[in-house]
Motif scaffolding. Structure first.
Motif, PDB file in Angstrom:
ATOM      1  N   ASN A  27       0.417  -0.585   0.140  1.00  0.00           N
ATOM      2  CA  ASN A  27       0.159   0.121  -0.113  1.00  0.00           C
ATOM      3  C   ASN A  27       0.759   1.225   0.568  1.00  0.00           C
ATOM      4  OD1 ASN A  27      -2.730   1.052   0.146  1.00  0.00           O
ATOM      5  ND2 ASN A  27      -1.988   2.136   1.860  1.00  0.00           N
ATOM      6  N   LEU A  28       1.837   1.329   0.902  1.00  0.00           N
ATOM      7  CA  LEU A  28       3.369   2.337   1.158  1.00  0.00           C
ATOM      8  C   LEU A  28       3.357   2.222  -0.195  1.00  0.00           C
ATOM      9  CD1 LEU A  28       4.175   4.282   2.316  1.00  0.00           C
ATOM     10  CD2 LEU A  28       6.206   2.130   2.775  1.00  0.00           C
TER      11      LEU A  28
ATOM     12  N   GLU B 136       0.675   4.031  -3.467  1.00  0.00           N
ATOM     13  CA  GLU B 136       0.656   5.341  -3.265  1.00  0.00           C
ATOM     14  C   GLU B 136      -0.762   5.453  -2.747  1.00  0.00           C
ATOM     15  OE1 GLU B 136       1.525   8.284  -6.087  1.00  0.00           O
ATOM     16  OE2 GLU B 136       3.995   7.549  -5.613  1.00  0.00           O
TER      17      GLU B 136
ATOM     18  N   ALA C 143       5.524   7.093 -10.247  1.00  0.00           N
ATOM     19  CA  ALA C 143       4.831   8.587 -10.281  1.00  0.00           C
ATOM     20  C   ALA C 143       5.026   9.649 -10.763  1.00  0.00           C
ATOM     21  CB  ALA C 143       4.381   9.306  -9.334  1.00  0.00           C
TER      22      ALA C 143
ATOM     23  N   ASN D 275       6.885  11.802  -7.974  1.00  0.00           N
ATOM     24  CA  ASN D 275       7.144  11.023  -6.919  1.00  0.00           C
ATOM     25  C   ASN D 275       8.958  11.115  -6.662  1.00  0.00           C
ATOM     26  OD1 ASN D 275       8.676   9.424  -4.934  1.00  0.00           O
ATOM     27  ND2 ASN D 275       7.039   7.776  -5.314  1.00  0.00           N
TER      28      ASN D 275
ATOM     29  N   CYS E  22      -4.998  10.016  -3.186  1.00  0.00           N
ATOM     30  CA  CYS E  22      -4.418  10.116  -4.163  1.00  0.00           C
ATOM     31  C   CYS E  22      -2.980  10.604  -3.588  1.00  0.00           C
ATOM     32  CB  CYS E  22      -4.261  10.573  -5.478  1.00  0.00           C
ATOM     33  SG  CYS E  22      -3.550  10.891  -6.940  1.00  0.00           S
ATOM     34  N   LEU E  23      -1.048  10.478  -3.625  1.00  0.00           N
ATOM     35  CA  LEU E  23      -0.827  11.217  -3.594  1.00  0.00           C
ATOM     36  C   LEU E  23       0.094  11.595  -3.656  1.00  0.00           C
ATOM     37  CD1 LEU E  23       1.560   8.773  -1.312  1.00  0.00           C
ATOM     38  CD2 LEU E  23      -0.351  10.319  -0.241  1.00  0.00           C
ATOM     39  N   HIS E  24      -0.158  11.671  -5.503  1.00  0.00           N
ATOM     40  CA  HIS E  24       0.700  12.485  -6.638  1.00  0.00           C
ATOM     41  C   HIS E  24      -0.150  11.644  -7.264  1.00  0.00           C
ATOM     42  CE1 HIS E  24       4.174  10.560  -4.289  1.00  0.00           C
ATOM     43  NE2 HIS E  24       4.657  11.896  -4.434  1.00  0.00           N
TER      44      HIS E  24
ATOM     45  N   TRP F  12       1.671   8.317 -15.256  1.00  0.00           N
ATOM     46  CA  TRP F  12       2.567   7.378 -14.273  1.00  0.00           C
ATOM     47  C   TRP F  12       4.306   7.102 -15.327  1.00  0.00           C
ATOM     48  CZ3 TRP F  12       1.530   5.879 -10.085  1.00  0.00           C
ATOM     49  CH2 TRP F  12       0.750   5.646  -9.077  1.00  0.00           C
TER      50      TRP F  12
END
Length: 194
Positions: free
Chosen positions: A19-20, A23, A149, A152, A178-180, A184
């Motif tokens: 999961n880390l 993202e 990403a 990232n 959503c982190l980024h 992709w």
């Protein structure tokens, strides 16, 4: 650094780390799979504990500190040819990832690599990536692939420094948590047996 095959009992660590690395997409998808009394993490642990499928402990290599997994890498050879039966059957958030995977058939694919925040900067991810490259060569595969990403920058910098090059991009589909944003990036590295 002692890199070893993951074991079924490592599933809870693998679920957290996938999961880390993903993202938050895995947690988002697992949320839609829960039944009464289950949490998204329960689903992730069940999936990591399977004997088959891409996200299985059987495809993971880990670095441990005592009994705890502090870093992991999930990798396997992509199908060649890579056929997408029906893109509409795939959750929208992962469609770009599947399409990018299909652009690298037969490569040794790094689905995820992650290190606990407390253990970053110690070379664990680099060691795991080099281990995956050695495994690919043993299996007769001459190219590595992964997706990252574009925003990232930490991960992108690591991959660029190890010789990966961006080959294709597709926009990130926004999702809760959503982190980024950005794109992709499918990154590929040519391997030599030497």
């Amino acid at each position: 650094m002692d890199i070893q095959n993951a074991k079924k009992e490592d599933a809870k660590y693998l679920a957290f780390l996938i999961n880390l690395a993903g993202e938050g997409i895995p947690h988002y998808l697992w949320s839609g799979m829960t039944r009464s009394g289950e949490t998204p993490s329960d689903i992730g642990i069940q999936r990591a504990g399977r004997e088959d499928g891409g996200f299985s402990y059987t495809n993971a290599r880990v670095v441990k500190e005592g009994a705890d997994v502090v870093g992991m890498l999930l990798s396997y050879r992509l199908d060649d040819p890579y056929i997408i039966d029906n893109l509409d059957d795939i959750p929208e958030v992962v469609r770009p990832l599947v399409v990018l995977e299909s652009k690298a058939p037969g490569t040794w694919y790094v689905n995820a690599v992650a290190t606990l925040a407390s253990h970053r900067g110690q070379g664990i991810a680099t060691g795991l990536l080099k281990d995956a490259e050695a495994k690919a060569i043993v299996h007769g595969v001459t190219r590595m692939s992964l997706i990252v990403a574009s925003e990232n920058q930490l991960a992108r910098g690591l991959y660029l420094g190890l010789g990966y090059e961006t080959r294709e991009t597709l926009p990130v589909v926004d999702y809760p948590g959503c982190l980024h944003g950005g794109s992709w990036e499918l990154m590929v590295k040519e391997l030599s047996a030497a």
